[in-house]
Design an enzyme around this catalytic site. Structure first.
Site, mmCIF file in Angstrom:
data_model
loop_
_atom_site.group_PDB
_atom_site.id
_atom_site.type_symbol
_atom_site.label_atom_id
_atom_site.label_comp_id
_atom_site.label_asym_id
_atom_site.label_seq_id
_atom_site.Cartn_x
_atom_site.Cartn_y
_atom_site.Cartn_z
ATOM 1 N N CYS A 113 73.295 40.685 -24.416
ATOM 2 C CA CYS A 113 72.778 40.508 -22.717
ATOM 3 C C CYS A 113 73.161 42.323 -22.180
ATOM 4 O O CYS A 113 72.208 43.517 -22.393
ATOM 5 C CB CYS A 113 73.743 40.170 -22.043
ATOM 6 N N HIS A 114 73.692 43.152 -21.195
ATOM 7 C CA HIS A 114 73.699 43.630 -21.482
ATOM 8 C C HIS A 114 74.007 44.809 -21.841
ATOM 9 O O HIS A 114 74.225 46.272 -21.751
ATOM 10 C CB HIS A 114 74.093 44.565 -19.717
#
Length: 196
Positions: A113-114
């Site tokens: 994800c991030h």
């Protein structure tokens, strides 16, 4: 899910809060099912606050402070996402150094994800093929990475995925890469460990 992690310790590096809970708990369970010993490494002692999107979820006890953690004690590193979590981690020199040291040691790293924001700060994405949450694509390209929109990407011990929908593939590949051990080309873009 292939690969046995019997007797191997795996670090999960997170900030004090802002962790997307499922991106911590699902890989954690996968490591345990493969016989490994996951350990929660964070910037301070006590516990960390996980979230489900923007809502507070559970808290988790910290096993090790990142400044005291030694990469040689771990077979691999998992970086859960959440927007606030990697953004906070990349401002902590000890956390950035810890990530960079895994690459220098040629040990597997899995980021979802991030989480690749922290990889950018550690200077380890140039020349690497990876994915992330789509909003990081420009940041990763600007840092020299080849970004691609795929469920899971494996590049010489570096495992990346886009979001929680990719967790099945992410967990399987993370366990597989950690079970394989060191990857000689893992450190090809890693800087010296004098980060921060």
């Amino acid at each position: 899910m292939s690969g046995s992690l019997s007797g191997l310790r795996v670090a999960f590096l997170v900030a004090g809060e802002g962790i997307e809970q499922v991106e911590l708990t699902r890989p954690w369970q996968a490591v345990e099912r493969a016989g490994g010993q996951p350990e929660l490494v964070s910037v301070s002692s006590g516990s960390v606050q996980a979230f489900h999107h923007l809502d507070k979820a559970d808290t988790f006890p910290v096993d090790q402070i990142v400044g005291d953690a030694d990469v040689e004690d771990y077979a691999g590193l998992v970086l859960p996402g959440g927007v606030a979590n990697p953004d906070a981690l990349r401002r902590v020199p000890e956390a950035v150094r810890f990530v960079a040291d895994f690459f220098a040691a040629q040990k597997p790293v899995a980021a979802i994800c991030h989480a690749p924001w922290t990889l950018i700060e550690a200077g380890v994405v140039r020349g690497r093929r990876l994915t992330s949450y789509p909003s990081l694509a420009t940041d990763l390209r600007n840092a020299g990475a080849e970004w691609t929109d795929e469920q899971v990407v494996v590049d010489s011990g570096l495992v990346t995925s886009r979001d929680p929908d990719d967790l099945d593939a992410f967990c399987a590949k993370a366990v597989e890469e950690i079970a394989e051990g060191r990857h000689r080309s893992q450190s090809r873009s890693a800087p010296s460990t004098d980060v921060g």
